[in-house]
Design a protein around this motif. Structure first.
Motif, PDB file in Angstrom:
ATOM      1  N   LEU A  50      -6.275   8.524  -9.111  1.00  0.00           N
ATOM      2  CA  LEU A  50      -4.930   8.245  -9.629  1.00  0.00           C
ATOM      3  C   LEU A  50      -3.896   9.217  -9.068  1.00  0.00           C
ATOM      4  CD1 LEU A  50      -5.759   7.453 -13.361  1.00  0.00           C
ATOM      5  CD2 LEU A  50      -4.880   5.858 -11.659  1.00  0.00           C
ATOM      6  N   SER A  51      -4.345  10.347  -8.512  1.00  0.00           N
ATOM      7  CA  SER A  51      -3.413  11.297  -7.904  1.00  0.00           C
ATOM      8  C   SER A  51      -3.070  10.939  -6.460  1.00  0.00           C
ATOM      9  CB  SER A  51      -4.005  12.708  -7.947  1.00  0.00           C
ATOM     10  OG  SER A  51      -5.201  12.773  -7.192  1.00  0.00           O
ATOM     11  N   ALA A  52      -3.636   9.843  -5.942  1.00  0.00           N
ATOM     12  CA  ALA A  52      -3.361   9.439  -4.561  1.00  0.00           C
ATOM     13  C   ALA A  52      -1.952   8.873  -4.428  1.00  0.00           C
ATOM     14  CB  ALA A  52      -4.390   8.404  -4.107  1.00  0.00           C
ATOM     15  N   GLU A  53      -1.390   8.974  -3.228  1.00  0.00           N
ATOM     16  CA  GLU A  53      -0.083   8.404  -2.949  1.00  0.00           C
ATOM     17  C   GLU A  53      -0.187   6.961  -2.470  1.00  0.00           C
ATOM     18  OE1 GLU A  53       2.112  10.777  -0.193  1.00  0.00           O
ATOM     19  OE2 GLU A  53       2.854  12.132  -1.739  1.00  0.00           O
ATOM     20  N   VAL A  54      -1.229   6.640  -1.725  1.00  0.00           N
ATOM     21  CA  VAL A  54      -1.390   5.272  -1.216  1.00  0.00           C
ATOM     22  C   VAL A  54      -1.657   4.350  -2.401  1.00  0.00           C
ATOM     23  CG1 VAL A  54      -2.745   3.765   0.283  1.00  0.00           C
ATOM     24  CG2 VAL A  54      -2.259   6.120   0.988  1.00  0.00           C
ATOM     25  N   LEU A  59       1.599   5.150   6.221  1.00  0.00           N
ATOM     26  CA  LEU A  59       0.335   4.921   5.518  1.00  0.00           C
ATOM     27  C   LEU A  59      -0.714   5.939   5.950  1.00  0.00           C
ATOM     28  CD1 LEU A  59      -1.124   3.062   3.522  1.00  0.00           C
ATOM     29  CD2 LEU A  59      -1.742   1.607   5.454  1.00  0.00           C
ATOM     30  N   HIS A  60      -0.785   6.222   7.266  1.00  0.00           N
ATOM     31  CA  HIS A  60      -1.737   7.211   7.768  1.00  0.00           C
ATOM     32  C   HIS A  60      -1.412   8.599   7.241  1.00  0.00           C
ATOM     33  CE1 HIS A  60      -3.060   4.065  10.473  1.00  0.00           C
ATOM     34  NE2 HIS A  60      -4.009   4.848  10.943  1.00  0.00           N
ATOM     35  N   VAL A  61      -0.133   8.954   7.183  1.00  0.00           N
ATOM     36  CA  VAL A  61       0.277  10.266   6.676  1.00  0.00           C
ATOM     37  C   VAL A  61      -0.099  10.406   5.206  1.00  0.00           C
ATOM     38  CG1 VAL A  61       2.272  11.723   6.138  1.00  0.00           C
ATOM     39  CG2 VAL A  61       2.115  10.589   8.360  1.00  0.00           C
ATOM     40  N   ALA A  62       0.176   9.357   4.418  1.00  0.00           N
ATOM     41  CA  ALA A  62      -0.143   9.398   2.989  1.00  0.00           C
ATOM     42  C   ALA A  62      -1.655   9.478   2.774  1.00  0.00           C
ATOM     43  CB  ALA A  62       0.427   8.168   2.286  1.00  0.00           C
ATOM     44  N   ALA A  63      -2.421   8.760   3.606  1.00  0.00           N
ATOM     45  CA  ALA A  63      -3.881   8.794   3.471  1.00  0.00           C
ATOM     46  C   ALA A  63      -4.418  10.191   3.768  1.00  0.00           C
ATOM     47  CB  ALA A  63      -4.520   7.773   4.407  1.00  0.00           C
ATOM     48  N   ALA A  64      -3.855  10.856   4.776  1.00  0.00           N
ATOM     49  CA  ALA A  64      -4.284  12.223   5.092  1.00  0.00           C
ATOM     50  C   ALA A  64      -3.953  13.174   3.942  1.00  0.00           C
ATOM     51  CB  ALA A  64      -3.611  12.690   6.383  1.00  0.00           C
ATOM     52  N   ARG A  65      -2.786  12.992   3.326  1.00  0.00           N
ATOM     53  CA  ARG A  65      -2.424  13.804   2.172  1.00  0.00           C
ATOM     54  C   ARG A  65      -3.393  13.572   1.022  1.00  0.00           C
ATOM     55  NH1 ARG A  65      -1.528  12.482  -3.296  1.00  0.00           N
ATOM     56  NH2 ARG A  65      -0.373  14.198  -4.248  1.00  0.00           N
ATOM     57  N   TYR A 108       0.823  -1.208   0.000  1.00  0.00           N
ATOM     58  CA  TYR A 108       0.000   0.000   0.000  1.00  0.00           C
ATOM     59  C   TYR A 108       0.856   1.257   0.000  1.00  0.00           C
ATOM     60  CZ  TYR A 108      -3.715  -3.080   1.894  1.00  0.00           C
ATOM     61  OH  TYR A 108      -4.616  -4.085   2.103  1.00  0.00           O
ATOM     62  N   LEU A 109       2.078   1.162   0.532  1.00  0.00           N
ATOM     63  CA  LEU A 109       2.873   2.339   0.836  1.00  0.00           C
ATOM     64  C   LEU A 109       3.322   3.089  -0.410  1.00  0.00           C
ATOM     65  CD1 LEU A 109       5.135   0.814   3.601  1.00  0.00           C
ATOM     66  CD2 LEU A 109       3.392   2.571   3.943  1.00  0.00           C
ATOM     67  N   PRO A 110       3.408   4.422  -0.325  1.00  0.00           N
ATOM     68  CA  PRO A 110       4.034   5.175  -1.418  1.00  0.00           C
ATOM     69  C   PRO A 110       5.504   4.781  -1.539  1.00  0.00           C
ATOM     70  CG  PRO A 110       2.849   6.623   0.120  1.00  0.00           C
ATOM     71  CD  PRO A 110       2.904   5.288   0.748  1.00  0.00           C
ATOM     72  N   LEU A 151     -15.272  11.363  15.183  1.00  0.00           N
ATOM     73  CA  LEU A 151     -14.432  10.801  14.127  1.00  0.00           C
ATOM     74  C   LEU A 151     -12.974  10.712  14.569  1.00  0.00           C
ATOM     75  CD1 LEU A 151     -14.580   9.860  11.133  1.00  0.00           C
ATOM     76  CD2 LEU A 151     -13.921  12.184  10.492  1.00  0.00           C
ATOM     77  N   ASP A 152     -12.378   9.542  14.411  1.00  0.00           N
ATOM     78  CA  ASP A 152     -10.972   9.309  14.755  1.00  0.00           C
ATOM     79  C   ASP A 152     -10.401   8.327  13.742  1.00  0.00           C
ATOM     80  OD1 ASP A 152      -8.495   8.803  15.808  1.00  0.00           O
ATOM     81  OD2 ASP A 152      -9.212   7.760  17.599  1.00  0.00           O
ATOM     82  N   THR A 153      -9.660   8.837  12.771  1.00  0.00           N
ATOM     83  CA  THR A 153      -9.168   7.996  11.670  1.00  0.00           C
ATOM     84  C   THR A 153      -7.794   7.390  11.961  1.00  0.00           C
ATOM     85  OG1 THR A 153      -8.271   9.954  10.577  1.00  0.00           O
ATOM     86  CG2 THR A 153     -10.479   9.228   9.921  1.00  0.00           C
TER      87      THR A 153
END
Length: 697
Positions: A297-301, A512-518, A46-48, A389-391
């Protein structure tokens, strides 16, 4: 434009289309069987690629000759009793069997490490992936057989660590596709029976959508061979998306077809007009969803980015079968397919405005301001749940049930530093600053000093990189553990330079959490822009898209708030998966705009005389039933995700299902018409239709 969609209504075309689609489905089915085995469910996939933990994986692969090493830990423990001599002998025998039976290249098993209280022991192993999680699953399965079959009575033996978690997840994923497909098809079957009240008709849309699903899985497998990352979550969403959107589009076309069958004696003529009128609406709806999906497609994850093309292809196929195969099958079957409620030429109900939705339209017309205010108040109350909410859902809370790796982690945490099951991996370009980095990491907050001091250092003869591990003193899957990664990285780099890398499973989860937030910050605005443009082009208006997108966002916030409240206070989940915000936004906004298009395209058609008030109320009367029926089907298919034993699936499925129902029954069929009645013809500005309002007066 409508004439482009009429091909399927031709008398000879129907046989060509049926034959072509069935052949395509059969051909795709020959490779679709490999789709599940090609899915990747390990965190590292999953990771960038530029994430620090990804670079650690690459560095360790290079240092070890090209294969990734996954830490696996076996915990042996007695409850409030010291290990006996028989226990120690059994552990030693298990270690010898592992050394003999595990494949070459396995690191360890290391000598057993006893806990200070004498009640537990650890065996650590480094399992090589060799590019396939199947190899890891095979090795972990062997370890489980060894330790479970030989444990003396009263001695608990649990396999945990990243290898154990990966194995448990893979066992869950094995049955996901087949179970989800069964649940989804069953739900669609029941809903079609209830909607059409026919023992025959359900088979026609189900066959069409089934062909689209088979081809989508075949194409999905080909995408994985081209390097697109597809995991079980993406594959599951593909299934419910194809069945959900395909059935929704079928409901819209069939509704218009039945309307025209009462007006025309020839079923081919009825289908021609139905395709001319409904075809552009279905095409616009599908293109909205497709373009929104391609924004991903612009996602990092990697797994999020992989969802975009495979889901876009699924929606495109659902649209194509609705505009070609479904009409062909309907024409082949004739009017009798609707038995016992056959739409006869000249029969009552030709205007499709009888029934409860005409009453709803009349009530909205009489009191649209009060209805709009009440609906907005309800949505605002649901939005309050966003405070829950707590992601930051941790890996240890990812399963809705209890799995062995989770039990093993809890057992380990009672007798050892909790991070022993999943240590940090520290990589230096060389051994020049090794002593300084080791000392600095040992002093870092949350690091077990004993573990960092005792860990052996490996210096690669291939790359010269120096590698050592350090265990955290807290649960490595917890939110707190993830919060420690950034300061540990700063400390390590301060001691050894920018080339020092800190990775491991905890670091991977943090990255992974950082990339998802981005991705949330980048992809969400892109989706909004695309949806606004499509609605603007379709409705030839600036005001209408702003109004419609505003209501969709409000509906999304209400659904997410209701879901967050339910997950925290009713279902007891530890938090929300980081993918929830983006996935629920993507589908609720894109699919919510489907219903916008269903309603407002018909409202524009009915407002051609310049009377927007009459047009929107007529559109609500005509489309209310099909929108709510489509909403029930789509919500039903997404709710099937909640039947799977993973929190991420359950959360995405339930939020989208609730949001779709909220949109179909309250927002699209009550709030939007009420707001349009308030601004009337100005909703079409700057098109000529907005000027027709003034002329009408």
């Amino acid at each position: 434009m409508g004439a482009v969609f009429e091909f399927a209504s031709r008398r000879r075309a129907k046989w060509v289309l049926v034959t072509a689609w069935l052949l395509a489905a059969a051909a795709a089915g020959s490779v679709a069987g490999h789709f599940q085995s090609a899915q990747r469910n390990d965190t590292t996939s999953y990771l960038p690629g530029d994430a620090e933990s990804s670079r650690v994986i690459d560095a360790i692969k290079a240092a070890g000759g090209g294969s990734e090493i996954t830490q696996t830990v076996v915990v042996f423990a007695r409850d409030a009793a010291k290990l006996s001599a028989a226990d120690v002998s059994a552990i030693a025998a298990d270690r010898a069997r592992m050394a003999a039976e595990l494949p070459g290249g396995t690191l360890g098993p290391e000598a057993p490490v006893r806990s200070r209280d004498g009640e537990a022991a650890l065996l650590g192993l480094g399992l090589r992936l060799h590019g396939s999680t199947k190899v890891l699953d095979r090795d972990v399965s062997l370890i489980k057989r060894i330790v479970h079959s030989s444990a003396p009575p009263g001695l608990a033996a649990k396999v945990t660590g990243p290898g154990g978690v990966s194995y448990d997840a893979s066992q869950v994923f094995k049955s996901i596709n087949s179970k989800l497909l069964l649940v989804t098809v069953s739900l669609v079957f029941v809903l079609l029976i209830l909607i059409y009240r026919s023992p025959i008709f359900w088979a026609i849309p189900l066959l069409s959508v089934g062909a689209a699903e088979a081809i989508a899985e075949g194409v999905g497998y080909l995408l994985t061979q081209l390097g697109v990352t597809v995991n079980s979550q993406s594959a599951g969403i593909l299934t419910v998306l194809v069945f959900g959107t395909g059935t929704d589009y079928a409901l819209l076309l069939v509704s218009r077809y039945r309307e025209e069958l009462r007006r025309h004696e020839s079923r081919h003529e009825a289908m021609r007009i139905a395709l001319r009128r409904a075809g552009p609406v279905i095409f616009a709806s599908a293109m909205t969803v497709i373009l929104a999906l391609l924004c991903v497609l612009s996602a990092e994850v990697n797994s999020t980015r992989g969802l975009g093309p495979i889901s876009a292809i699924g929606v495109a196929l659902a649209m194509l079968v609705t505009l070609t195969l479904l009409p062909a099958l309907l024409l082949v079957a004739g009017r009798r397919a609707f038995w016992p409620f056959i739409p006869r030429f000249g029969s009552s109900g030709a205007d499709e405005t009888h029934g409860p939705w005409r009453g709803v339209a009349e009530r909205v017309g009489r009191r649209h301001r009060a209805i709009a205010a009440a609906t907005i108040a309800v949505l605002a109350v649901l939005c309050i749940g966003l405070t829950s909410l707590d992601t930051n859902l941790s890996g240890s809370d990812a399963f809705t049930g209890v799995v062995e790796s989770q039990v093993g982690q809890q057992l380990l945490g009672r007798h050892f530093p909790a991070g022993e099951s999943s240590p940090l991996q520290i990589v230096l370009p060389s051994s020049a600053h090794l002593a300084a980095v080791r000392a600095a990491v040992a002093r870092a907050p949350g690091v077990s000093r004993e573990s960092a001091a005792l860990s052996a250092t490996i210096v690669s003869p291939i790359t010269g990189a120096a590698i050592f591990t350090a265990a955290l003193s807290v649960d490595p899957t917890s939110q707190y553990a993830m919060s420690l990664i950034a300061p540990i990285r700063r400390i390590a780099k301060a001691a050894g330079g920018a080339g020092v890398l800190v990775g491991g499973a905890t670091a991977q989860q943090r990255d992974l959490h950082v990339a998802a937030a981005r991705d949330d910050r980048v992809v969400v605005p892109l989706i909004l822009i695309v949806v606004m443009i499509v609605l603007g082009l379709l409705l030839r208006s600036i005001v209408a898209p702003i109004l419609l997108v505003g209501t969709v966002i409000f509906s999304y916030a209400a659904a997410l708030g209701a879901g967050a409240f339910a997950f925290s206070h009713i279902l007891g989940y530890a938090g929300e998966d980081p993918s929830l915000i983006l996935f629920s936004f993507l589908f609720l906004v894109a699919l919510g705009c489907d219903y916008n298009i269903f309603l407002m395209a018909r409202a524009r058609e009915e407002s051609a005389s310049g009377d927007t008030r009459r047009g929107v109320l007529r559109a609500l009367s005509v489309t209310g039933a099909v929108i709510t029926s489509a909403g029930i089907v789509l919500a039903g298919t997404f709710s099937a995700l909640a039947s799977l034993p993973l929190v991420a699936f359950a959360e995405v499925g339930l939020v989208i299902a609730f949001g779709v129902l909220l949109d179909a029954f309250l927002v699209r069929t009550v709030l939007v018409p009420a707001l349009v009645l308030e601004i009337e013809g100005r909703v079409w500005w700057p098109s000529a239709l907005s000027r027709g309002r003034a002329a009408a007066r």
